[in-house]
Scaffold this motif. Structure first.
Motif, mmCIF file in Angstrom:
data_model
loop_
_atom_site.group_PDB
_atom_site.id
_atom_site.type_symbol
_atom_site.label_atom_id
_atom_site.label_comp_id
_atom_site.label_asym_id
_atom_site.label_seq_id
_atom_site.Cartn_x
_atom_site.Cartn_y
_atom_site.Cartn_z
ATOM 1 N N ASP A 165 0.838 -1.212 0.000
ATOM 2 C CA ASP A 165 0.000 0.000 0.000
ATOM 3 C C ASP A 165 0.864 1.249 0.000
ATOM 4 O O ASP A 165 0.548 2.238 -0.675
ATOM 5 C CB ASP A 165 -0.924 -0.002 1.218
ATOM 6 N N ARG A 166 1.960 1.228 0.753
ATOM 7 C CA ARG A 166 2.841 2.396 0.820
ATOM 8 C C ARG A 166 3.499 2.660 -0.532
ATOM 9 O O ARG A 166 3.584 3.812 -0.977
ATOM 10 C CB ARG A 166 3.919 2.186 1.893
ATOM 11 N N LEU A 167 3.967 1.622 -1.181
ATOM 12 C CA LEU A 167 4.616 1.791 -2.482
ATOM 13 C C LEU A 167 3.634 2.289 -3.534
ATOM 14 O O LEU A 167 3.972 3.127 -4.370
ATOM 15 C CB LEU A 167 5.254 0.479 -2.932
ATOM 16 N N ILE A 168 2.408 1.786 -3.492
ATOM 17 C CA ILE A 168 1.406 2.219 -4.468
ATOM 18 C C ILE A 168 1.019 3.670 -4.243
ATOM 19 O O ILE A 168 0.747 4.415 -5.192
ATOM 20 C CB ILE A 168 0.173 1.293 -4.399
ATOM 21 N N ALA A 169 1.015 4.118 -2.986
ATOM 22 C CA ALA A 169 0.641 5.506 -2.680
ATOM 23 C C ALA A 169 1.740 6.488 -3.063
ATOM 24 O O ALA A 169 1.475 7.688 -3.220
ATOM 25 C CB ALA A 169 0.309 5.643 -1.194
#
Length: 665
Positions: free
Chosen positions: A536-540
């Motif tokens: 989720d962090r990488l996608i954000a």
């Protein structure tokens, strides 16, 4: 390459050895499978009657062999689907279940063991774009451009991240060495001080290089008080500097920037590569009969284009820079940052406006389109300032410090390819310290101590030869960046470091950041809740846009969006309308990114009740009117035929031949 090959052989041997532990169970399962197959399948699939070229008696029971295992997977699928045997009575449900359980569990057991030993993906080198993005992030050079120095990656089904195609040859290695050398040289400080910062302000007739452009007066003129001021080239020569730079004059433009076109601030050229800040005052206007300017009804989108200053016959690199800006009907000050190469200038690029037609009747000239009832749309500029190149607050820049630390700098000797060298009182100690710090940042997994020695010896040998400290360090860095520690994605064995590297190259096209490396080091990345949080962090993160661009370029062929030019007799709206084509591209990218970030259902791909449009695309689709160039989500009305990728203009254009759309494609 010999080292990589021998490593693969060793790992395969380990896998074969470990596979012996399951061979006994496999033989039992194999006997069950063969017995059942002989009862119901050999009549049609044996030596004498091998229907479909399938002789089950000759298919070996060696599931550790990938090719053989794939054959058994095909057999499993046919049996599970009820296609084999075609007579369902010949294989009762209980016997079918027994056969599938024995065959399926044997296949899964071998695949689980292979994954445990070899990992989920094979060893592969970085692609062109991955290598460039890795260097950009590592050296903190966001605009580094070295991909073209590398050989083109091969592709399968449109994709370049196919491990079996990412082989290595001396040609590729030479390309990586060349690209790395170029990147490292750009990272080192370009002098004792940053490039000289310069600022220039343009007003009056200095806002444009000429007094007219293709299309005649309706395409461009100077104005004061809302009315055209007739100024010719002869008039310019008679005017004083104060008159030429009259701050009350406005530059009025009413055409898109495409060939043939040139229009940039008079006399400006970038002295150095880099970013430049552009501030200007402008407004969206309409031109009424008599060359009269009045406020526009809607914003007028624009950008800038970097290019070499020349006449209309443009050759070389012409590219958009600075992003899209929406001029408003009221006068307003705007600011953006543009990227220029030394010797380049930048031109005004109004988006979505007409382009003059080439006429050959009665001579060769460019005819401006007839004036619409509401007048010609366009823009008026009051002044423009350009400042740069923009340099970091500290010097040398961070890219230099990543390689050579905080050591004092001095001018290099004339024989050096670098502008500066650093002063070190303890060269070998500093070299080892810097190199170890660099490896810690660059490597995708812990590097063994003996591997450090190989590169350090290369640096020390260069120093012993009398080479400069900076050049010796760059030789060591170059060798490391072209070694398997950096150039290859993951080691075959499954561990959290390979997981982190796979994840970051999948979603960011680059190496793991500090947070991801730390979770790989302590092993927590293997925990499902931690892994999900990191995804989720990488996608954000903004770097996820790299995935969106690369994936849609390859999956949907968006990189080929301008490959075919639609027949302008059938589709006149496409004629030299880069704004429309660019908007089509952005719609698809934003739509796909939303699907991922919002975790939408797979059916959204073909059936959605929304899409993303701006003013130009809404008009193209016949949707309710929108204002400005920003892509915004709109709910589609019930009567709309649009929704999903298959109805988006980009996909329809890519699957057409310029005259007709192909539903089959």
């Amino acid at each position: 390459m010999k080292l990589q090959k021998s490593t693969s052989v060793i790992l395969f041997a380990i896998f074969m050895t470990s596979s012996q532990t399951i061979m006994a169970d496999e033989q039992v399962a194999g006997a069950v499978v063969k017995t059942l197959l002989k009862q119901v399948c050999f009549d049609c699939h044996s030596d004498e009657t091998a229907e479909g070229d399938l002789d089950l008696d000759r298919v070996p029971w060696k599931l550790v062999d990938n090719d053989v295992r794939e054959r058994w997977v095909q057999i499993y699928d046919r049996i599970a689907a009820g296609e084999m045997p075609p007579d369902k009575v010949a294989l009762p449900d209980a016997e079918r279940t027994k056969l599938l359980n024995a065959l399926g569990e044997s296949i899964r057991q071998v695949e689980r063991e292979q994954t445990r030993v070899l990992g989920r993906g094979p060893l592969r080198r970085l692609t062109q774009t991955e290598f460039q993005d890795n260097l950009r992030d590592l050296l903190q050079l966001p605009h580094l451009d070295v991909a073209d120095r590398l050989p083109e990656d091969r592709h399968a089904h449109g994709f370049t991240k196919v491990a079996e195609l990412l082989d290595m040859s001396r040609v590729q290695l030479a390309g990586y060495l060349d690209a790395t050398e170029s990147a490292l040289h750009k990272a080192v400080a370009s002098g004792m001080n940053p490039p000289k910062f310069d600022s220039r302000r343009f007003t009056g007739t200095d806002l444009f290089p000429a007094t007219s452009t293709f299309g005649g007066r309706e395409a461009m003129f100077f104005a004061k008080g809302g009315w055209m001021v007739p100024i010719s080239g002869a008039d310019i020569g008679k005017m004083t500097p104060e008159e030429r730079q009259d701050s009350q004059l406005e530059l009025a433009l009413f055409r898109s920037a495409t060939w043939p076109y040139y229009g940039y601030p008079k006399g400006f050229r970038a002295k150095h590569d880099g970013e430049y800040r552009v501030r200007f005052s402008g407004r969206a206007v309409r031109q009424l009969p008599g060359y009269r300017l009045v406020p526009a009804y809607d914003p007028q989108p624009m950008s800038f284009r970097a290019r070499k200053p020349s006449g209309a016959d443009v050759s070389g690199d012409v590219r958009e820079t600075g992003g899209w800006i929406d001029l408003q009907p009221e006068e307003k000050v705007f600011e953006t940052t543009i990227l220029l190469k030394a010797g380049e200038t930048f031109e005004y690029s109004l988006l979505g406006l007409p382009v003059p037609f080439i006429r050959t009747d009665g001579g060769f000239f460019y005819d401006y389109p007839p004036m619409p009832p509401d007048g010609h749309r366009g823009a008026a500029f009051q002044w423009l300032e350009v400042s740069g190149p923009l340099t970091p607050e500290i010097w040398p820049p961070n890219s230099h410090r990543i390689l050579l630390g905080d050591l004092p700098i001095r001018l290099s000797q004339e024989s050096s390819s670098l502008a500066v060298d650093v002063v070190s009182e303890h060269p070998k100690a500093d070299a080892e310290r810097f190199f170890r710090q660099f490896v810690k940042r660059a490597a995708k997994r812990p590097v063994p101590e003996e591997a450090h020695a190989v590169f350090l010896n290369l640096i020390f040998a260069k120093l012993d030869e009398g080479g400069s400290f900076s050049e010796a360090m760059l030789k060591g860095y170059q060798a490391f960046l072209c070694s398997g520690h950096f150039l290859y994605l993951t080691e075959p064995q499954a561990n959290t470091f390979s997981l982190a590297s796979r994840l970051s190259h999948f979603l960011w096209n680059s190496h793991p950041d500090k947070g991801l490396r730390e979770k790989a080091a302590d092993g927590s990345l293997a925990q499902p809740e931690v892994l999900h949080a990191e995804i989720d962090r990488l996608i954000a993160n903004a770097r996820f846009d790299r995935f969106v661009e690369n994936f849609t370029n390859q999956w949907l062929d968006l990189r080929e969006l301008r490959r075919d030019i639609p027949d302008v007799r059938l589709y006149p709206e496409y004629r030299k309308d880069d704004y429309l084509v660019d908007s089509m591209e952005r719609e698809t990218r934003v739509f796909f990114a939303t699907m991922v970030r919002d975790n939408l259902t797979a059916t959204t791909l073909i059936d959605s009740d929304f899409t993303y449009v701006n003013d130009r695309l809404a008009a193209h689709y016949g949707l309710p009117r929108q204002s400005g160039s920003t892509m915004r989500r709109v709910e589609l009305p019930d009567w709309s035929p649009y929704g999903g990728l298959l109805t988006q203009a980009s996909v329809l254009k890519l699957t057409s031949n310029g005259t007709t759309t192909s539903p089959v494609k």
